[in-house]
Motif scaffolding. Structure first.
Motif, PDB file in Angstrom:
ATOM      1  N   MET A 182      35.917  29.809  39.021  1.00 49.27           N
ATOM      2  CA  MET A 182      35.755  31.245  39.236  1.00 49.27           C
ATOM      3  C   MET A 182      37.109  31.928  39.047  1.00 49.27           C
ATOM      4  SD  MET A 182      34.358  33.084  42.637  1.00 49.27           S
ATOM      5  CE  MET A 182      34.679  34.815  42.921  1.00 49.27           C
ATOM      6  N   VAL A 183      37.101  33.016  38.313  1.00 48.42           N
ATOM      7  CA  VAL A 183      38.330  33.765  38.048  1.00 48.42           C
ATOM      8  C   VAL A 183      38.324  35.009  38.932  1.00 48.42           C
ATOM      9  CG1 VAL A 183      39.772  34.849  36.288  1.00 48.42           C
ATOM     10  CG2 VAL A 183      38.241  32.960  35.655  1.00 48.42           C
ATOM     11  N   SER A 184      39.414  35.224  39.647  1.00 49.61           N
ATOM     12  CA  SER A 184      39.533  36.431  40.461  1.00 49.61           C
ATOM     13  C   SER A 184      40.952  36.957  40.368  1.00 49.61           C
ATOM     14  CB  SER A 184      39.149  36.156  41.926  1.00 49.61           C
ATOM     15  OG  SER A 184      40.107  35.326  42.535  1.00 49.61           O
ATOM     16  N   ARG A 185      41.086  38.180  40.818  1.00 48.27           N
ATOM     17  CA  ARG A 185      42.412  38.805  40.845  1.00 48.27           C
ATOM     18  C   ARG A 185      42.722  39.255  42.260  1.00 48.27           C
ATOM     19  NH1 ARG A 185      43.320  42.221  35.254  1.00 48.27           N
ATOM     20  NH2 ARG A 185      43.439  40.354  33.945  1.00 48.27           N
ATOM     21  N   SER A 186      43.946  39.011  42.670  1.00 49.03           N
ATOM     22  CA  SER A 186      44.436  39.433  43.974  1.00 49.03           C
ATOM     23  C   SER A 186      45.517  40.466  43.709  1.00 49.03           C
ATOM     24  CB  SER A 186      44.998  38.220  44.722  1.00 49.03           C
ATOM     25  OG  SER A 186      45.346  38.557  46.020  1.00 49.03           O
ATOM     26  N   LEU A 187      45.348  41.645  44.286  1.00 54.41           N
ATOM     27  CA  LEU A 187      46.211  42.776  43.942  1.00 54.41           C
ATOM     28  C   LEU A 187      46.935  43.306  45.163  1.00 54.41           C
ATOM     29  CD1 LEU A 187      43.510  44.554  41.761  1.00 54.41           C
ATOM     30  CD2 LEU A 187      45.244  42.923  40.991  1.00 54.41           C
ATOM     31  N   ALA A 188      48.210  43.644  44.977  1.00 52.94           N
ATOM     32  CA  ALA A 188      49.030  44.189  46.058  1.00 52.94           C
ATOM     33  C   ALA A 188      49.280  45.676  45.798  1.00 52.94           C
ATOM     34  CB  ALA A 188      50.353  43.438  46.152  1.00 52.94           C
ATOM     35  N   ALA A 189      49.733  46.345  46.833  1.00 51.64           N
ATOM     36  CA  ALA A 189      50.071  47.771  46.714  1.00 51.64           C
ATOM     37  C   ALA A 189      51.309  47.932  45.833  1.00 51.64           C
ATOM     38  CB  ALA A 189      50.325  48.357  48.102  1.00 51.64           C
ATOM     39  N   PRO A 190      51.463  49.104  45.222  1.00 55.28           N
ATOM     40  CA  PRO A 190      52.664  49.346  44.423  1.00 55.28           C
ATOM     41  C   PRO A 190      53.918  49.237  45.275  1.00 55.28           C
ATOM     42  CG  PRO A 190      51.075  51.136  44.151  1.00 55.28           C
ATOM     43  CD  PRO A 190      50.579  50.251  45.250  1.00 55.28           C
ATOM     44  N   VAL A 191      54.978  48.715  44.682  1.00 49.66           N
ATOM     45  CA  VAL A 191      56.256  48.620  45.371  1.00 49.66           C
ATOM     46  C   VAL A 191      56.832  50.012  45.593  1.00 49.66           C
ATOM     47  CG1 VAL A 191      58.606  47.698  45.227  1.00 49.66           C
ATOM     48  CG2 VAL A 191      56.665  46.337  44.403  1.00 49.66           C
ATOM     49  N   ASP A 192      56.672  50.885  44.610  1.00 52.48           N
ATOM     50  CA  ASP A 192      57.142  52.266  44.689  1.00 52.48           C
ATOM     51  C   ASP A 192      55.991  53.131  45.195  1.00 52.48           C
ATOM     52  OD1 ASP A 192      57.991  54.863  44.325  1.00 52.48           O
ATOM     53  OD2 ASP A 192      58.604  54.591  42.231  1.00 52.48           O
TER      54      ASP A 192
END
Length: 174
Positions: A152-162
């Motif tokens: 299974m392919v997934s993406r884990s995303l973080a908030a922008p640094v700026d």
């Protein structure tokens, strides 16, 4: 629940991260899945006929019902700290290797097969991200052969640094 720090993801490639709790598959789940998908094949939904005529000795879960458990199994076993969202990106490979009789229990063995860093321009958040390929084996309690093996392919995303970065809306304009 195994917690993984966002920045530690590359160090975990190739490792088994979790073995989930057993989940019993009920006839009610199978019937609801049949209703939602329109797949009313008798080996799934006609209990009496499945007991009489099926080579499985009774009703079995749809293969795609078994597959649809992946997000729940992952969500109950692994959490990426530092991520603001995770999204399903698809599947690379799926095999249904054994039937899942109604009333049986399944669990997942979860490992990260690969992790690729995403450019912030390729994320929905405008921040850093990872694309994972999860190796998940859905085991069937009491059987040697697993019920399903999937990538299974997934993406884990973080908030922008700026914080001044404005994330574009993905809501369609009407």
């Amino acid at each position: 629940m195994r917690e993984i720090a966002f920045e530690d993801i590359p160090t975990l490639v190739g490792q088994e991260l979790a073995v989930t709790e057993w989940q019993t598959i009920t006839q009610s789940q199978v019937d609801l899945f049949a209703q939602a998908t329109g797949d009313h094949q008798w080996i799934h939904v006609d209990v009496e006929r499945a007991k009489r005529e099926s080579p499985f000795g009774g009703p079995v879960a749809h293969g795609f019902l078994t597959l649809s458990l992946l997000p729940m199994l992952l969500g109950n076993s692994v959490r990426v700290t530092g991520a603001v969202m995770g999204v399903n990106y698809g599947l690379n490979r799926v095999r249904f290797t054994a039937p899942v009789p109604v009333g049986s229990a399944v669990r997942g063995r979860v490992a990260i097969k690969s992790a690729d860093r995403l450019d912030p321009a390729d994320t929905l958040t405008g921040g850093p991200g990872w694309q994972f390929v999860w190796s998940v084996t859905i085991e069937l309690q009491g059987f040697e052969r697993p019920a399903c093996v999937a990538e299974m392919v997934s993406r884990s995303l973080a908030a922008p640094v700026d914080a001044s970065v404005v994330v574009p809306s993905t809501t369609p304009v009407r």
